[in-house]
Structures are given as C-alpha cells and as structure tokens.
Write a protein that holds these residues in place. Structure first.
Motif, mmCIF file in Angstrom:
data_model
loop_
_atom_site.group_PDB
_atom_site.id
_atom_site.type_symbol
_atom_site.label_atom_id
_atom_site.label_comp_id
_atom_site.label_asym_id
_atom_site.label_seq_id
_atom_site.Cartn_x
_atom_site.Cartn_y
_atom_site.Cartn_z
ATOM 1 N N PRO A 89 0.823 -1.209 0.000
ATOM 2 C CA PRO A 89 0.000 0.000 0.000
ATOM 3 C C PRO A 89 0.861 1.265 0.000
ATOM 4 O O PRO A 89 2.031 1.236 0.377
ATOM 5 C CB PRO A 89 -0.801 -0.120 1.295
ATOM 6 N N LEU A 90 0.256 2.348 -0.419
ATOM 7 C CA LEU A 90 0.913 3.647 -0.385
ATOM 8 C C LEU A 90 1.023 4.081 1.067
ATOM 9 O O LEU A 90 0.046 4.027 1.811
ATOM 10 C CB LEU A 90 0.084 4.660 -1.186
ATOM 11 N N ARG A 91 2.205 4.485 1.474
ATOM 12 C CA ARG A 91 2.435 4.939 2.843
ATOM 13 C C ARG A 91 3.129 6.301 2.817
ATOM 14 O O ARG A 91 3.952 6.570 1.940
ATOM 15 C CB ARG A 91 3.313 3.948 3.625
ATOM 16 N N VAL A 92 2.794 7.151 3.788
ATOM 17 C CA VAL A 92 3.496 8.417 3.966
ATOM 18 C C VAL A 92 4.921 8.081 4.386
ATOM 19 O O VAL A 92 5.153 7.151 5.157
ATOM 20 C CB VAL A 92 2.781 9.284 5.029
ATOM 21 N N THR A 93 5.890 8.866 3.889
ATOM 22 C CA THR A 93 7.298 8.573 4.128
ATOM 23 C C THR A 93 7.962 9.632 5.012
ATOM 24 O O THR A 93 7.453 10.749 5.154
ATOM 25 C CB THR A 93 8.066 8.512 2.800
#
Length: 190
Positions: A89-93
């Motif tokens: 999944p897309l995750r904040v980095t």
C-alpha cells in the motif's frame, strides 16, 4: 492509477464502507473518521488556495501538500498488517515529513520572534491558514485515536504534526512576516 466510472455504488447505504484492503467497516469506525478528517483538511486547503491571495512560494507548496494528504488518506485507508500484502500500500514517508520541516525552517527564518501567543487572524490569508492549522490539529487527534486502537504508519502522525506547525508559520508569514500578527494579551479585556 484510479479509475472511477461510477460515483455511487449503493454499497454504503446501510452505514458501512469498504477499506482499501476490502474489509467492510461501519462508517463510524475510527479509521473512517481519521481519513475523513484528512479529506476535510485537504478541502480546506483547496478553499484557502482558491479564495485568498497567497505568497508565490506558498501556492505550489499547498498543491504538494494536497497530494500528500491524498497519500495520507490512502495510507490510513489500508490497515497495517504483519503479512506482506501482494501489492504494497501507499504509505506516507519520512521524506514527506522532512520536506515540511525544511519549509518550516525556510519560512521561519524571516519571521519576527514571538513575544506572545498569536491570535488567529490578521490578513485574510493568515486567517485561512490559521483555520487550516486548527483543523489539522483536530485531524491529528482523530488519527491519535486510531493509533491508540490499531497500528498505523508512524509517519502519518508526524506528517500532521509538522503540517500544523507549517500552517502556523505560514500564517505568520502572511501577516507581514509576523509584523502584523494579532498577539494575545492575557486578561487584556477584563
């Protein structure tokens, strides 16, 4: 890529909605409230950018933040799992958080030092940014409630915390680098 050919599905008519992993949860779920708050904040930043004149350096950065907030919503929409998913999944980095810190430092360099707390207001741009800052703090609290119940990406909370700081600094920047801030006078209206 997102493909939406139908806006309504009727699948939420009973008070449930789907998460990014396919699970159905009540619309009152803390996760739904958390990313719903992120959507509200994103909308408020769009209203701000569309309705007030902002310094040239801030306008494109708000667009970047709005994209980041969609990333954050996508992050919160897919619960963390111990099993690696087929499609990560897309995750904040941490890089997104660091970018906000850089913008805070750049903007803060030109500001007058604070001698009191700042009342929300001053210029229209500052007032809108203070409103967004207050909403950001509320959204952060909603994500904290979620984090108390479930594991979330640690960068999600850090991003919101830095964003509220950035919005505060930008509000001061829009008040003639802090020269036109409206300062709190403790007990001054007694």
């Amino acid at each position: 890529m997102v493909f939406l050919n139908r806006i309504y599905t009727r699948s939420g008519d009973g008070g449930e909605t789907g998460l990014g992993d396919g699970r159905r949860v009540p619309k009152t779920d803390a996760r739904i409230a958390a990313y719903g708050g992120v959507d509200e904040l994103n909308t408020l930043l769009g209203v701000t950018a569309a309705n007030v004149e902002l310094p040239a350096a801030i306008t494109p950065r708000i667009a970047t933040i709005q994209n980041d907030l969609f990333d954050l919503g996508a992050d919160l929409c897919v619960p963390e799992t111990d099993t690696p998913p087929e499609h990560p999944p897309l995750r904040v980095t941490s890089e997104q958080v660091a970018r906000l810190e850089t913008w805070i430092d750049e903007s803060n360099e030109s500001l007058e030092p604070l001698t009191s707390f700042v009342l929300p207001g001053g210029s229209p741009a500052a007032a809108h940014l203070h409103n967004a800052r207050a909403v950001c703090r509320r959204v952060e609290i909603g994500v904290c409630h979620l984090a108390a119940a479930e594991t979330i990406n640690e960068h999600s909370l850090a991003y919101l915390n830095r964003l509220s700081d950035l919005l505060f600094v930008w509000a001061r920047y829009c008040n003639d680098a802090g020269n036109n801030d409206v300062l709190w006078v403790p007990g001054g209206e007694r």
